[in-house]
Design a protein around this motif. Structure first.
Motif, short mmCIF file in Angstrom:
data_model
loop_
_atom_site.label_atom_id
_atom_site.label_comp_id
_atom_site.label_asym_id
_atom_site.label_seq_id
_atom_site.Cartn_x
_atom_site.Cartn_y
_atom_site.Cartn_z
N ARG A 3 0.87 -1.16 0.00
CA ARG A 3 0.00 0.00 0.00
C ARG A 3 0.91 1.22 0.00
O ARG A 3 1.97 1.22 0.62
N ARG A 4 0.52 2.25 -0.73
CA ARG A 4 1.40 3.43 -0.81
C ARG A 4 0.88 4.54 0.09
O ARG A 4 -0.32 4.78 0.15
N GLU A 5 1.80 5.18 0.80
CA GLU A 5 1.44 6.35 1.60
C GLU A 5 2.49 7.41 1.33
O GLU A 5 3.57 7.38 1.92
N GLY A 6 2.20 8.32 0.40
CA GLY A 6 3.20 9.31 0.00
C GLY A 6 4.37 8.59 -0.62
O GLY A 6 4.21 7.82 -1.57
N GLY A 7 5.57 8.81 -0.08
CA GLY A 7 6.75 8.15 -0.63
C GLY A 7 7.00 6.78 0.00
O GLY A 7 7.88 6.04 -0.45
N ASP A 8 6.25 6.45 1.04
CA ASP A 8 6.48 5.18 1.74
C ASP A 8 5.58 4.08 1.19
O ASP A 8 4.49 4.35 0.69
N ILE A 9 6.07 2.86 1.32
CA ILE A 9 5.26 1.70 0.94
C ILE A 9 5.03 0.89 2.21
O ILE A 9 5.97 0.65 2.98
N LEU A 10 3.79 0.50 2.46
CA LEU A 10 3.47 -0.26 3.66
C LEU A 10 3.27 -1.73 3.30
O LEU A 10 2.67 -2.03 2.27
N LEU A 11 3.78 -2.59 4.15
CA LEU A 11 3.66 -4.03 3.91
C LEU A 11 3.42 -4.73 5.24
O LEU A 11 4.08 -4.45 6.24
N GLU A 12 2.46 -5.65 5.24
CA GLU A 12 2.23 -6.47 6.42
C GLU A 12 3.00 -7.77 6.20
O GLU A 12 2.77 -8.45 5.20
N LEU A 13 3.92 -8.09 7.12
CA LEU A 13 4.79 -9.25 6.90
C LEU A 13 4.51 -10.33 7.94
O LEU A 13 4.75 -10.15 9.13
#
Lengths: 118, 311
Positions: free
Chosen positions: B209-219
């Protein structure tokens, strides 16, 4: 220039359209379709124009707090405005191509003499 | 650079959040581009008002602005499409009532001719005005999140059978518009061709999932990895990397992989990959159950501090 909507990318299904637009629930969109505020061809093939319209309705309701009863009034007026603009655009196109300079001059004078229509 | 957001919204520096919202709503109703279809400048005004509202309705950003830490310009907002951009298209006939709309221009959007332009051309100056620039043409393109993050090359097939090669720059965001100079309608009497404007839609990704320049990942991590720590393989938009999970990592712990988010683009530094650990117990292990039964372990009540009696 032929083949009505051929080649237009469509999003298929109410859920997919909601995902595409964001901030609108499937229940909500279903109601809007029932009210004919949004008219995707076949009931679930959303063209860019339909998605833009969903975004507009969501923004008017949720951000600008325009109530549904007022939207019943605003949306048809907006549609009439666009239809009239399209008609005027066609008229202007024909005039630009065919009208004699004399008429153009007269129209130009009439429009500039009457700023903002009053 | 940009105007003072307080002045733009016409509120005092001491205005409450409610006052700011009310001022924004009032101005937005007046200047919303879809409520002013014939007014090209409405879009600029609306953008300025929205940016001011965004800045002032975020308590944190507002405080930083008041302290002079950030300026009113903030982030450049992605170009967006309004309903009026489509209202002249073939599809809009469904909304125009009987007799409205325009003959289908084939591809959606059609030529971007504004009434004001036509009337201005007709009534402003005399006709045959010499070389004229071609019309801009609008297209829309849907791409996956990874193509948007990493950049890609796509070919659009046009209704007339031609094709348009589109180079998608890395880091593009949903709703942004690409401009291909000279790829729109042909100019008249030696004028330059118009531009192709491609509005980009980004489809969500199952993992990222993208939030601005960051990418979020559930690991997901196993109980063993969480308790003992260890190296695990993490997918990132640019390929898999190894991550050391510290021993005793809690479920929900966030770890940051610097520079592994959206790559640097347009003067913005690369974002981070933010990994949230998700503890997965996996199939029951009788030996582990036996161990837990025999060893109550240190006193630990995860529900302490929730209030009321723990049951």
């Amino acid at each position: 220039m032929s083949g009505a909507d051929a080649g237009v990318p469509v999003v298929i299904g109410i859920a997919a359209a909601c995902r595409c637009v964001g901030g609108v629930s499937a229940e909500m969109l279903t109601v809007w379709i029932e009210r004919r505020w949004v008219c995707p061809p076949g009931g679930e093939r959303f063209r860019p124009v339909d998605l833009a319209r969903i975004r507009l309705i969501a923004e008017l309701r949720d951000e600008l707090l325009i109530e549904d009863s007022a939207l019943e009034l605003v949306l048809p007026l907006l549609d009439q405005l666009h239809a009239e603009r399209a008609r005027l655009r066609r008229l202007a196109g024909v005039l630009a191509a065919r009208a004699p300079d004399e008429l153009i001059e007269a129209l130009r004078a009439a429009l500039t003499d009457d700023p903002a229509g009053g | 650079m940009a105007e003072d957001p307080y002045k733009l919204l016409g509120v005092e520096k001491t205005a409450t959040e409610a006052q700011i919202r009310a001022a924004y709503r009032k101005l937005a109703k007046k200047h919303h581009p879809d409520l002013n279809p014939g007014d090209k400048a409405a879009e600029e005004r609306f953008k300025a008002i929205s940016a001011a509202n965004e800045l002032l309705s975020d308590t944190d950003k507002r405080a930083r602005f008041d302290r002079g830490e950030i300026d009113a310009a903030g982030q450049e907002r992605p170009e967006r499409q309004y309903y009026r951009d489509y209202a002249g298209s073939a599809g809009a006939r469904d909304y125009a009532g009987a007799g409205g709309g325009r003959p289908p221009p084939g591809w959606q959007g059609g030529e971007d001719v504004d009434l004001g332009d036509i009337l201005g051309e007709m009534f402003g100056q005399r006709r045959p005005a010499g070389p004229r620039r071609g019309a801009d043409r609008r297209y829309s393109l849907a791409i996956g999140l990874l193509d948007a993050v990493n950049g890609a090359r796509q070919t659009i097939t046009l209704p007339d059978g031609g094709t348009l090669e589109v180079v998608i720059p890395a880091g593009i965001d949903d709703g942004q518009t690409l401009r291909l100079r000279g790829r729109g309608g042909p100019g008249a009497e030696g004028g330059p061709a118009g531009d192709a404007l491609i509005s980009v839609q980004v489809y969500p990704h199952p993992l990222f999932r993208r939030e601005g320049g960051d990418i979020l990942l559930e690991l997901p991590v196993s109980l063993r990895e969480a308790v003992l720590g260890g190296k695990v393989t993490v997918p990132t938009p640019s390929g898999a990397v190894a991550l050391s999970v510290p021993a005793g990592a809690e479920n929900g712990r966030r770890m940051r992989l610097r520079g592994r988010g959206v790559p640097a683009h347009g003067g913005k530094p690369a974002g981070d990959l933010i990994v949230t650990l998700k503890l997965m117990l996996g199939p029951a292990d009788p030996a582990l159950a036996e161990f837990l039964r025999a060893n109550p372990g240190p006193a630990f009540d995860p529900r302490a501090g929730l209030g009321g009696e723990a049951t």
